[in-house]
Design a protein around this motif. Structure first.
Motif, PDB file in Angstrom:
ATOM      1  N   THR A  17       0.837  -1.200   0.000  1.00 56.77           N
ATOM      2  CA  THR A  17       0.000   0.000   0.000  1.00 56.77           C
ATOM      3  C   THR A  17       0.872   1.251   0.000  1.00 56.77           C
ATOM      4  N   LEU A  18       0.424   2.237  -0.742  1.00 55.89           N
ATOM      5  CA  LEU A  18       1.138   3.503  -0.850  1.00 55.89           C
ATOM      6  C   LEU A  18       0.140   4.635  -0.680  1.00 55.89           C
ATOM      7  N   LYS A  19       0.643   5.807  -0.285  1.00 52.28           N
ATOM      8  CA  LYS A  19      -0.296   6.924  -0.149  1.00 52.28           C
ATOM      9  C   LYS A  19       0.250   8.218  -0.731  1.00 52.28           C
ATOM     10  N   PHE A  74     -10.527  10.031   2.275  1.00 53.11           N
ATOM     11  CA  PHE A  74      -9.579   9.274   1.478  1.00 53.11           C
ATOM     12  C   PHE A  74     -10.280   8.386   0.478  1.00 53.11           C
ATOM     13  N   ARG A  76      -9.399   5.180  -2.691  1.00 49.32           N
ATOM     14  CA  ARG A  76      -8.527   4.028  -2.941  1.00 49.32           C
ATOM     15  C   ARG A  76      -8.490   3.723  -4.430  1.00 49.32           C
ATOM     16  N   ILE A  77      -7.310   3.391  -4.910  1.00 47.86           N
ATOM     17  CA  ILE A  77      -7.163   2.935  -6.291  1.00 47.86           C
ATOM     18  C   ILE A  77      -6.415   1.614  -6.245  1.00 47.86           C
ATOM     19  N   THR A  78      -7.076   0.547  -6.621  1.00 47.21           N
ATOM     20  CA  THR A  78      -6.397  -0.743  -6.684  1.00 47.21           C
ATOM     21  C   THR A  78      -5.736  -0.843  -8.047  1.00 47.21           C
ATOM     22  N   LEU A  79      -4.420  -0.731  -8.057  1.00 46.89           N
ATOM     23  CA  LEU A  79      -3.695  -0.733  -9.322  1.00 46.89           C
ATOM     24  C   LEU A  79      -3.500  -2.147  -9.817  1.00 46.89           C
ATOM     25  N   ARG A  80      -3.293  -3.019  -8.839  1.00 43.78           N
ATOM     26  CA  ARG A  80      -3.190  -4.455  -9.097  1.00 43.78           C
ATOM     27  C   ARG A  80      -3.674  -5.111  -7.833  1.00 43.78           C
ATOM     28  N   LEU A  83      -1.243  -4.250  -5.257  1.00 44.81           N
ATOM     29  CA  LEU A  83      -0.682  -2.895  -5.222  1.00 44.81           C
ATOM     30  C   LEU A  83      -1.823  -1.878  -5.131  1.00 44.81           C
ATOM     31  N   LEU A  85      -3.104   2.057  -4.054  1.00 39.37           N
ATOM     32  CA  LEU A  85      -2.736   3.451  -3.785  1.00 39.37           C
ATOM     33  C   LEU A  85      -3.889   4.134  -3.061  1.00 39.37           C
ATOM     34  N   TYR A  86      -3.576   4.774  -1.931  1.00 40.86           N
ATOM     35  CA  TYR A  86      -4.580   5.548  -1.198  1.00 40.86           C
ATOM     36  C   TYR A  86      -4.309   7.029  -1.395  1.00 40.86           C
TER      37      TYR A  86
ATOM     38  N   ILE B  41      -2.163   3.216   6.393  1.00 37.00           N
ATOM     39  CA  ILE B  41      -2.300   2.305   5.259  1.00 37.00           C
ATOM     40  C   ILE B  41      -1.681   0.942   5.542  1.00 37.00           C
ATOM     41  N   VAL B  43      -1.910  -2.777   6.494  1.00 36.77           N
ATOM     42  CA  VAL B  43      -3.014  -3.668   6.136  1.00 36.77           C
ATOM     43  C   VAL B  43      -3.182  -4.750   7.207  1.00 36.77           C
ATOM     44  N   GLU B  79      -9.337   2.292   6.362  1.00 35.35           N
ATOM     45  CA  GLU B  79     -10.630   1.753   5.933  1.00 35.35           C
ATOM     46  C   GLU B  79     -11.419   1.206   7.105  1.00 35.35           C
ATOM     47  N   PRO B 109       3.543  -1.071   5.850  1.00 32.66           N
ATOM     48  CA  PRO B 109       3.754  -0.372   4.583  1.00 32.66           C
ATOM     49  C   PRO B 109       5.241  -0.039   4.454  1.00 32.66           C
ATOM     50  N   VAL B 110       5.581   0.544   3.364  1.00 34.88           N
ATOM     51  CA  VAL B 110       6.964   0.953   3.147  1.00 34.88           C
ATOM     52  C   VAL B 110       7.408   1.813   4.331  1.00 34.88           C
ATOM     53  N   ASP B 123       5.558   0.482 -11.465  1.00 34.95           N
ATOM     54  CA  ASP B 123       4.284  -0.233 -11.505  1.00 34.95           C
ATOM     55  C   ASP B 123       3.116   0.696 -11.196  1.00 34.95           C
ATOM     56  N   VAL B 124       3.340   1.629 -10.273  1.00 38.78           N
ATOM     57  CA  VAL B 124       2.277   2.577  -9.926  1.00 38.78           C
ATOM     58  C   VAL B 124       1.957   3.449 -11.141  1.00 38.78           C
ATOM     59  N   GLY B 127       0.179   1.435 -13.684  1.00 42.21           N
ATOM     60  CA  GLY B 127      -1.178   1.169 -13.204  1.00 42.21           C
ATOM     61  C   GLY B 127      -2.077   2.389 -13.376  1.00 42.21           C
ATOM     62  N   LEU B 128      -1.548   3.554 -13.076  1.00 42.62           N
ATOM     63  CA  LEU B 128      -2.340   4.779 -13.225  1.00 42.62           C
ATOM     64  C   LEU B 128      -2.644   5.033 -14.697  1.00 42.62           C
ATOM     65  N   LEU B 131      -5.551   3.006 -15.988  1.00 39.44           N
ATOM     66  CA  LEU B 131      -6.876   3.186 -15.373  1.00 39.44           C
ATOM     67  C   LEU B 131      -7.930   3.590 -16.396  1.00 39.44           C
TER      68      LEU B 131
END
Ligand SMILES: Nc1nc2c(ncn2[C@@H]2O[C@H](COP(=O)(O)OP(=O)(O)OP(=O)(O)O)[C@@H](O)[C@H]2O)c(=O)[nH]1
Ligand SMILES: [Mg+2]
Lengths: 201, 131
Positions: A17-19, A74, A76-80, A83, A85-86, B41, B43, B79, B109-110, B123-124, B127-128, B131
């Protein structure tokens, strides 16, 4: 609330997860931007903060109150599958969002949304990310009826470092918002590649 | 939950009421030894043995809700807080309890002050774009 039965034997994917933060002045379009790309309706989350770290510019009338609530919305985008992104949008009417430092901790980067009719509203956000060396881009939200200033004019007015991207966008348009987010990630990569050299002053 | 009749004025103070009261759920705790300052974030993933958390008498309904929410799909702390309509700090403490009880685990998270791998950032971006 509805919960399906768990499927036995399947291990749930534990995503990375990334933000990215979305900041800016009151009503500049932060929630709109989050909503334009989020796969969920923007959700709201709150935290209580003690007054200890609160700026003392306004002490009258707060003596009896020991905590303040800071809220973020907030998306959320589920890229995969693995993976996610928030996007966290700070509420503009809340003068104390920046006390919620941990929100910024670990953020990939930030978008500072600006409205050319009241650029000064985003000064606080620009200062905040500059001081913390969080990579950010300035998104100039093109409201109907607002003058279209060239990005360079905005850069000068905000006294931004030459490396900070300034992009025009429309917070309602998914496509332009996508590009703003891509700019944030690319800028974060460029900053990382430059060895995290602190922005010159 | 105090025995005398004075607490209502105290607890339901217009300023403090809706925001402070949730901490009663954590018995006043604002931190938990197991929480490692959970990121928004981070999980939360239910352990496989957590299929019937309701049977555990030491758990509050909120604990059970968290496990139930995470069982199907791992959920971020943010969430969970939004879904349960509780302050982040409260949810952190409850998650800490569940980690101690080995009903859930939390993926980190990182680490702060560290950018993820360049390959993840690529990858981000991809992915974007897609979309
Ligand atoms: N014309 C136009 N209107 C916009 C744009 N972006 C946002 N709006 C409108 O501006 C208003 C405020 O937008 P929000 O997204 O709620 O702004 P915000 O920054 O989240 O506001 P606060 O959280 O209250 O600070 C809404 O009515 C939006 O529909 C834009 O790019 N163009
Ligand atoms: Mg908003």
């Amino acid at each position: 609330m509805i919960f399906g039965r768990p499927e036995r034997g399947t291990t749930p994917v534990e995503p990375v997860t990334l933000k990215i933060l979305v900041a800016g002045g009151f009503g500049v379009g932060k929630t709109t931007l989050v909503g334009a790309v989020s796969e969920i309706k923007p959700l709201r989350t709150e935290e209580l903060l003690s007054e200890a770290g609160r700026p003392v510019d306004d002490t009258r009338g707060v003596e009896t109150k020991n905590t303040t609530t800071v809220a973020m919305d907030f998306g959320r985008i589920t890229l995969r599958e693995d993976l996610v992104l928030y996007l966290f949008g700070t509420p503009g009417q809340d003068r104390f969002w920046f006390l919620w430092d941990e929100l910024a901790t670990g953020a990939l980067g930030a978008v500072v949304l600006a409205d050319t009719r009241r650029l000064e509203d985003c000064f606080a956000a620009v200062d905040y990310f500059e001081r913390r060396a969080i990579p950010f881009v300035v998104g100039v939200n093109c409201f109907d009826g607002a003058d279209r200033y060239p990005a360079e004019t905005v850069r000068q007015a905000l006294d931004l470092d030459a490396s900070v991207p300034v992009v025009l966008c429309d917070a309602r348009e998914r496509e332009t918002v996508k590009h703003v987010l891509i700019d944030v990630v690319e800028h974060a990569m460029a900053v990382a590649a430059a060895g995290r050299v602190p922005a010159s002053t | 939950m105090s025995a005398d009749g004075q607490e209502s004025a105290h607890f339901f103070d217009a300023d403090a009421g809706p925001v402070v009261r949730p901490y009663a759920m954590t018995r006043g705790r604002t931190t938990s030894p197991a929480q490692h300052r959970l990121d928004l974030i981070a999980v939360v993933v239910a352990e496989s043995r957590a299929h019937d958390p309701g049977a555990d008498q030491t758990l509050s309904p909120e604990h059970v809700d968290i496990v139930a929410l995470c069982r199907d799909t791992p959920q971020s702390v943010a969430e969970l807080a939004a879904e349960l309509d509780l302050p982040i700090g409260v949810v952190r403490v409850l998650i800490g309890d569940l980690v101690t009880a080995e009903l859930v685990h939390v993926t980190r998270p990182v680490p702060p002050a560290e950018l993820p791998d360049e390959s993840i950032l690529r990858d981000v971006i991809d992915g974007l774009r897609a979309l």
